[in-house]
Enzyme design. Structure first.
Site, PDB file in Angstrom:
ATOM      1  N   THR A 176       0.790  -1.355  -0.133  1.00  0.00           N
ATOM      2  CA  THR A 176      -0.113  -0.002   0.018  1.00  0.00           C
ATOM      3  C   THR A 176       0.975   1.175   0.032  1.00  0.00           C
ATOM      4  O   THR A 176       1.838   1.366   0.778  1.00  0.00           O
ATOM      5  CB  THR A 176      -0.876   0.106   1.217  1.00  0.00           C
ATOM      6  OG1 THR A 176      -2.037  -1.115   1.138  1.00  0.00           O
ATOM      7  CG2 THR A 176      -1.693   1.260   1.212  1.00  0.00           C
ATOM      8  N   PHE A 178       1.126   5.129   1.000  1.00  0.00           N
ATOM      9  CA  PHE A 178       0.660   6.008   1.751  1.00  0.00           C
ATOM     10  C   PHE A 178       1.283   7.272   1.277  1.00  0.00           C
ATOM     11  O   PHE A 178       2.552   7.568   0.942  1.00  0.00           O
ATOM     12  CB  PHE A 178       0.916   5.713   3.359  1.00  0.00           C
ATOM     13  CG  PHE A 178       0.321   4.643   3.771  1.00  0.00           C
ATOM     14  CD1 PHE A 178      -1.024   4.799   4.488  1.00  0.00           C
ATOM     15  CD2 PHE A 178       0.660   3.377   3.489  1.00  0.00           C
ATOM     16  CE1 PHE A 178      -1.621   3.803   5.072  1.00  0.00           C
ATOM     17  CE2 PHE A 178      -0.067   2.256   4.225  1.00  0.00           C
ATOM     18  CZ  PHE A 178      -1.302   2.473   4.817  1.00  0.00           C
TER      19      PHE A 178
END
Length: 265
Positions: A176, A178
């Site tokens: 992921t 960020f």
């Protein structure tokens, strides 16, 4: 005095892991939504300087809440990014065995990312959706039935859960991205990325490709192209791109000037 950083909470989520990876010395402050994180940064709530929110997962794609906020809200910019490998774990109350489990708590996204594991080991177990991986662990710990949850090692530490299995995600390359939100973007480093959005008032054949050629003609590499609804009229979209380079680089500035002339936003 340590920096104050807001993140998409509660404690025990991957957003907290990303914030810790970004700055272990910071005072971390959880907020309940992407918008709340951005507002905390924009308004310096409790002297918050930066915020950490997810923007893209390698399996699930873009986080639309974050994209829509960056498109439609003002006051924050992307200052940096952190890429976090996503490792899901099976957690339970100490003393609970895998064969005892009757209920599985999970946020829908990690449940989808661990579907093969769940189908193989818990085909008849009731699955209960939670608002976050941390909430799933908390609800599991309070359950009146033998239960498990999909969560982080940090959540196990916070809530006193036992880790029954690690790395249960279907895809080992799950990551992921960020972004660090701040009032300003980052100065030039020579190894930069810029994100921007634009839309058109005049819709005609080739309008998008003509605009993208502004970058290709200058040898500017686009690393991502996507669209979001304008939230104004059905069928009208806002286009988003990531490109290699900094907005203050001369060639990028030149390209942006031409894009502005071709677009309505």
């Amino acid at each position: 005095m340590s920096k104050k950083i807001a993140y998409l909470g509660p404690p025990g989520t991957f957003a907290e892991e990303a914030a810790l990876l970004y700055d272990k010395t910071a005072q971390l402050m959880p907020f309940p939504s992407v918008r709340a994180v951005a507002n905390a940064v924009a308004l310096a709530v409790s002297e918050v300087e930066e915020g950490v929110v997810p923007i893209e997962n390698s399996l699930e794609g873009s986080v639309t809440d974050t994209l829509d906020l960056l498109i439609h809200e003002s006051g924050v910019m992307i200052n940096r990014e952190i890429v976090l490998p996503i490792k899901h774990n099976l957690l339970a109350r100490p003393g609970t065995g895998v064969n005892d489990i009757k209920v599985l708590y999970s946020h829908p996204q990690p449940l989808g990312q661990c579907r093969s594991f769940v189908d193989l080991h818990f085909p008849k177990v009731s699955v209960v959706a939670a608002l976050s991986t941390a909430d799933a662990v908390e609800e599991m710990m309070l359950s009146d039935k033998p239960a498990a949850a999909i969560g982080t090692a940090r959540a196990a530490e916070i809530y006193g859960a036992a880790i029954l299995a690690t790395g249960i995600q279907d895809n080992v390359s799950n990551e992921t991205r960020f972004v660090i939100l701040a009032k300003d973007d980052h100065p030039q480093t020579g190894n930069d990325k810029t994100s921007l959005c634009f839309t058109f008032s005049d819709d005609h054949p080739g309008v998008l490709v003509e605009t993208l050629q502004v970058f290709s003609q200058r040898g500017i590499n686009l690393t991502k192209v996507e669209s979001r609804p304008s939230k104004q009229v059905l069928g009208k979209y806002i286009f988003l791109i990531d490109l290699q380079g900094h907005r203050d680089d001369a060639i990028i500035t030149e390209a942006f000037d031409e894009v502005r002339a071709r677009t309505s936003q």
